[in-house]
Design an enzyme around this catalytic site. Structure first.
Site, PDB file in Angstrom:
ATOM      1  CD  GLU A   1      -3.177  -0.708   2.268  1.00  0.00           C
ATOM      2  OE1 GLU A   1      -2.822   0.671   3.244  1.00  0.00           O
ATOM      3  OE2 GLU A   1      -3.822  -1.723   3.874  1.00  0.00           O
TER       4      GLU A   1
ATOM      5  CD  GLU B   1     -12.244   1.217   1.124  1.00  0.00           C
ATOM      6  OE1 GLU B   1     -12.706  -0.086   1.292  1.00  0.00           O
ATOM      7  OE2 GLU B   1     -11.051   1.459   0.858  1.00  0.00           O
TER       8      GLU B   1
ATOM      9  CE  LYS C   1      -9.425   1.858   5.839  1.00  0.00           C
ATOM     10  NZ  LYS C   1      -8.790   2.310   4.745  1.00  0.00           N
TER      11      LYS C   1
ATOM     12  CD  GLU D   1      -6.750   5.816   7.516  1.00  0.00           C
ATOM     13  OE1 GLU D   1      -6.965   5.427   6.453  1.00  0.00           O
ATOM     14  OE2 GLU D   1      -6.357   5.387   8.538  1.00  0.00           O
TER      15      GLU D   1
END
Length: 348
Positions: A269, A320, A323, A329
């Site tokens: 990642e 997302e 999340k 994030e």
């Protein structure tokens, strides 16, 4: 044979070769060796269907994918795509997989039915297990049991079993050559590294200059984190062109001190959010992703590992919106949920 017949035969042969190349061209374009990967998280309620997502990978020449659960619809859509796949087993599943029969059942359900036409590459058993976590004691047995099940399925030549860690397991990272696993981390990661050595598997590491910069913005130049500085000469005299390289070489230094100088690292990642945090802007995110792709697909390498491309997975395909955690994030996506690119990126 008459000359005209030879000429006609040659033309027909050439036409057949050209037709074959046209048929094979999509597969030739989607090859892991020529492309960065992109992580495909599904923690959102506004994301495209799995088949549309796989088509988006193919149309953009993205040759590698990491998923965070063995989702059946995704695996079905990947059939015949030639996209190399990393499947993650989340931490809350590790305890159950300490049972060998459960690990065998996991492989029989999530890998074997698809293995003929889905290009499984890695299974990441656990993601960012840290010292003190309940999963620490379950990590190595789960890795061993999944590996044994892969061997039993005769897939060990295709699939490597590993785990994904974050950079916080390493301390003394300045200069990077002093990097070493913390004592608490070493207690559980050293046996895992020994397993990787024995089986020729890489270590997966999530490498985020964004978080490292934000942990210490007074001491780290933003340009250094974005690959746009002239570089930094560290105390041992090595010149580092970017924070990404420094973070990665600290991990290699720790592996060397753990007796594993030949274990490769896959960057499982790396990304930069476009909003929600300090220096999380569309401009900075675009700069980071563009420069990261250029760097890892070149043969520059790092000071410790020069002359080779760095297998890397961008985080992430989409924002997302469900999340948990800080606002940033939720904003790492490089495509919008309606499949439009946020940045001008060339993946291969």
């Amino acid at each position: 044979m008459h000359f005209s017949n030879i000429y006609k035969t040659g033309k027909a042969l050439m036409a057949s070769i050209l037709l074959l190349l046209v048929v094979l061209m999509p597969a030739l374009q989607i090859t892991g060796a020529q492309s960065v990967g992109v992580c495909y998280g599904r923690n959102g309620n506004n994301l495209p269907a799995e088949g549309e997502v796989v088509d988006l990978y193919k149309s953009n020449g993205i040759g590698r994918m990491r998923i965070y659960e063995p989702n059946e619809a995704t695996l079905q859509a990947l059939r015949g795509s030639n996209i190399e796949l990393t499947v993650t087993i989340l931490n809350n599943e590790l305890q159950a997989l300490n049972d060998a029969a459960a690990a065998t059942a996991w492989v029989q359900k999530n890998v074997q039915p698809y293995s003929a036409d889905v290009k499984f590459k890695y299974i990441a058993v656990g993601n960012e297990v840290r010292p003190g976590a309940a999963e620490v004691g379950f990590l190595l047995p789960a890795i061993q049991n999944i590996h044994s099940a892969i061997v039993a399925a005769n897939l060990q030549g295709q699939i490597k079993v590993s785990t994904a860690i974050d950079t916080t397991l390493v301390t003394n990272a300045y200069p990077p050559s002093d990097g070493v696993y913390t004592d608490p981390a070493n207690q559980f990661i050293k046996p895992v590294i020994d397993f990787l050595v024995s089986n020729g598997a890489p270590l997966l590491v999530n490498v985020y200059p964004y978080f490292s910069y934000n942990d210490n913005p007074g001491s780290i130049d933003l340009a250094y984190a974005l690959f746009t500085s002239q570089g930094v000469v560290v105390p041992d005299g090595t010149r580092y062109p970017s924070l990404f390289d420094a973070l990665l070489d600290a991990q290699y230094a720790a592996l060397e001190k753990a007796g594993a100088p030949n274990v490769e690292i896959v960057v499982s990642e790396s990304g930069w959010p476009f909003e929600g945090g300090n220096q999380a802007t569309p401009e900075n995110a675009a700069t980071f992703y563009q420069n990261l792709i250029k760097h890892v697909t070149s043969t520059t390498g790092t000071p410790k590992r020069p002359g080779k491309a760095i297998e890397t997975y961008l985080f992430a395909m989409f924002d997302e919106n469900l999340k948990a955690g800080n606002a940033d994030e939720k904003h790492f996506g490089i495509f919008t949920p309606d499949k439009q690119p946020k940045y001008q990126l060339t993946f291969g």
